[in-house]
Enzyme design. Structure first.
Site, short mmCIF file in Angstrom:
data_model
loop_
_atom_site.label_atom_id
_atom_site.label_comp_id
_atom_site.label_asym_id
_atom_site.label_seq_id
_atom_site.Cartn_x
_atom_site.Cartn_y
_atom_site.Cartn_z
N GLU A 35 0.83 -1.45 -0.09
CA GLU A 35 -0.10 0.44 0.24
C GLU A 35 0.50 1.27 0.31
OE1 GLU A 35 -2.54 3.08 0.22
OE2 GLU A 35 -3.01 0.72 -0.37
N LEU A 39 -3.23 2.23 5.25
CA LEU A 39 -3.85 1.66 5.48
C LEU A 39 -5.79 2.17 5.24
CD1 LEU A 39 -2.29 -0.85 7.33
CD2 LEU A 39 -2.47 -1.12 5.23
N THR A 42 -9.07 4.43 -0.51
CA THR A 42 -10.06 5.83 -0.60
C THR A 42 -11.05 6.16 0.42
OG1 THR A 42 -9.04 6.14 -2.90
CG2 THR A 42 -11.98 7.20 -2.46
N TYR A 185 -23.73 11.29 -6.85
CA TYR A 185 -23.98 10.87 -5.59
C TYR A 185 -22.91 11.44 -4.66
CZ TYR A 185 -19.96 6.99 -5.50
OH TYR A 185 -19.26 6.76 -5.86
N VAL A 272 -17.46 14.74 -10.51
CA VAL A 272 -18.08 15.03 -12.12
C VAL A 272 -17.67 12.83 -11.99
CG1 VAL A 272 -18.25 16.36 -13.45
CG2 VAL A 272 -15.86 14.70 -13.61
N ASP A 313 -13.00 -1.29 -7.45
CA ASP A 313 -13.05 -0.41 -8.57
C ASP A 313 -11.98 -0.50 -9.93
OD1 ASP A 313 -14.63 1.17 -6.84
OD2 ASP A 313 -13.05 3.10 -6.49
N HIS A 447 -42.32 -3.16 15.84
CA HIS A 447 -43.33 -1.78 15.60
C HIS A 447 -42.61 -1.32 16.91
CE1 HIS A 447 -46.22 1.32 15.15
NE2 HIS A 447 -46.75 1.25 16.77
#
Length: 468
Positions: A35, A39, A42, A185, A272, A313, A447
């Site tokens: 890395e 750690l 993102t 989002y 964007v 990703d 409930h």
């Protein structure tokens, strides 16, 4: 140069990479994780966790302002609340530090070797990690979990007041005027948080609607909130460029074919989207096939190169942390010899706007486009007792269930409303287990809770809702 030989090399310590490494270690595999930053990746360091912390703080500040003067709910404050943004950021950073340290502990517990630095590949199974003592790593299996980076606009390079979400989450003081370029989002979540903190926020979106990945019914309550707060939204509008003047940043925009106009602000947040992190670490030397900008994989997250895997990703939509984690766990188990595949029925997604949006599975329009005959049921938060006691019943929120008309198999569950994000796990679980409308309708929910909206929506689809 130090040389390391390892069974499994995981590149990237985000939610995909560190989960993969921990699971591989648990399964007895000699595992090394590289890395270049902290750690957590993102999501933990500059994305999901810090943004939700700031959204929470903004909501608390906004709530307090409603109690000033005459008060609200019988609670009155004599003076307006004050915000120390630097202190808020320190609180947020404390959460990030605690979770990042926790990941380090979990990796150590799983006997994962962690090497800090930037990995650069010379071939599919060999990389060099730069540092005070360079390390050359040879691996039998390589798991690419390099994540993504904020996408930039050529017309709005970052710097001099033009910021990405990373910088937006680390500001030491609030801008008075903020223009958010991009009403997806990320832009909506952060823009609404800044609006709650008292910033004058304007949105610029190139498409003809905000939050285009959600259907119009889900987006409508968010649009209503923006109108109520006076946040301007410029649709079908492109950002052309920015210049600094004495009175602030001048953002040139163009709506449709109209003449360019100027929006004056203190900072411009470019939100964007994100692009896969495929540059600068030797991917081109690994001989893996690509799927457009993403690394191409099969149902087991294998790339075209033997024993090279890719997750998160890097491999495409949905670019969500929980997808990456699930893929990482599966890959570790496959390497260990278990029969696994990444084949979810649905991956729930949440937009932490005001109000929140949850999406899992097919919308009614998507189901119809596939030629499926459907029934739907919808139940409003305004008819739910718990929602009303938490002031969550007046924002237009609802839960909607979409199912097949013939056998009542649930195809999708969607919601918009305050606290709706906490229903996302139940939605995904129902879809993954192959629930039918009767399963949802006849499961006794506590409930009073907001979760009662789900069986009510299912009863509505069956034609006999009780409380509407």
């Amino acid at each position: 140069m130090e040389k390391v030989n390892t069974k499994v090399l995981v590149v990237g310590g985000g939610p995909g990479g560190y989960v993969c490494a921990i699971r591989a270690g648990q399964l007895g595999l000699d595992t090394t994780l590289v890395e270049s930053g902290r750690l957590g990746g993102t999501c933990l360091i500059r994305g999901c966790i810090p943004s939700k912390a700031m959204i929470h703080a903004a909501s608390k500040f906004d709530d307090l302002r409603h109690h000033v003067g005459a008060g609200h709910l019988g609670i009155a404050l004599d003076a307006a609340p004050r915000l120390d943004l630097a202190a808020t950021v320190r609180w947020k950073d404390g959460i990030v530090d605690r979770l990042s340290s926790g990941i380090a502990g979990l990796l150590k517990k799983a006997r994962v070797r962690v090497i800090q630095g930037h990995a650069s590949f010379s071939d599919a199974k060999t990389c060099t990690v730069a540092g005070d003592t360079p390390v050359e790593i040879h691996a039998e299996h390589v798991v690419l979990a390099n994540g993504s980076v904020a996408a930039a606009l050529p017309s709005l390079p970052f710097g001099d007041g033009v910021i990405s979400s990373t910088e937006a989450l680390a500001l030491s003081e609030l801008p008075k005027r903020l223009v958010v370029v991009g009403a997806g989002y990320i832009g909506l979540e952060l823009g609404i948080a800044f609006a709650k903190l008292g910033v004058a926020v304007t949105f610029v979106e190139a498409l003809d609607r905000i939050l285009p990945i959600y259907d119009s019914a889900l987006v409508r309550p968010v649009e209503q909130w923006l109108r109520k707060r006076g946040s301007a939204v410029h649709l079908n509008t492109r950002a052309l460029g920015v210049a600094r003047r004495a009175d602030g940043l001048h953002l040139s925009v163009q709506t449709g074919d109209a003449a360019p106009a100027t929006l004056v602000c203190d900072q411009v947040l470019v939100a964007v989207g994100r692009r896969p992190n495929t540059r600068g670490w030797g991917l081109e030397n690994m001989a893996v096939d690509m799927n457009g900008p993403f690394v191409k994989i099969d149902a087991q997250c294998r790339t075209s190169m033997r024993n090279v895997w890719a997750i998160g990703d890097l491999v495409g939509e949905p670019m969500l942390a929980h997808k990456a984690s699930a893929q990482g766990e599966r890959v570790a188990e496959i390497i260990a010899g278990k029969r696994r595949a990444f084949d979810p029925v649905a991956i729930a997604a949440v937009c932490f706007t005001e109000p929140e949006i949850v999406a899992a599975g097919l919308t009614p329009e998507q189901a119809k486009a596939q030629g499926i005959d459907i029934v739907t049921g919808q139940f409003p938060f305004a008819a739910n007792g718990r929602a009303l006691t938490m002031e969550a019943g007046s924002d237009g929120g609802f839960v909607r269930v979409t199912a097949r008309a013939d056998n009542h198999l649930v195809l999708g569950i969607h919601a918009v409303g305050a606290h709706a994000s906490e229903l996302s796990g139940e939605f995904a679980h129902a879809l993954e287990m192959g629930a039918v409308l009767e399963d949802l309708a006849h499961t006794i929910h506590v409930h009073p809770t907001i979760s009662e909206t789900l069986p009510e929506a299912a009863l509505g689809a069956l034609g006999h809702a009780i409380h509407v």
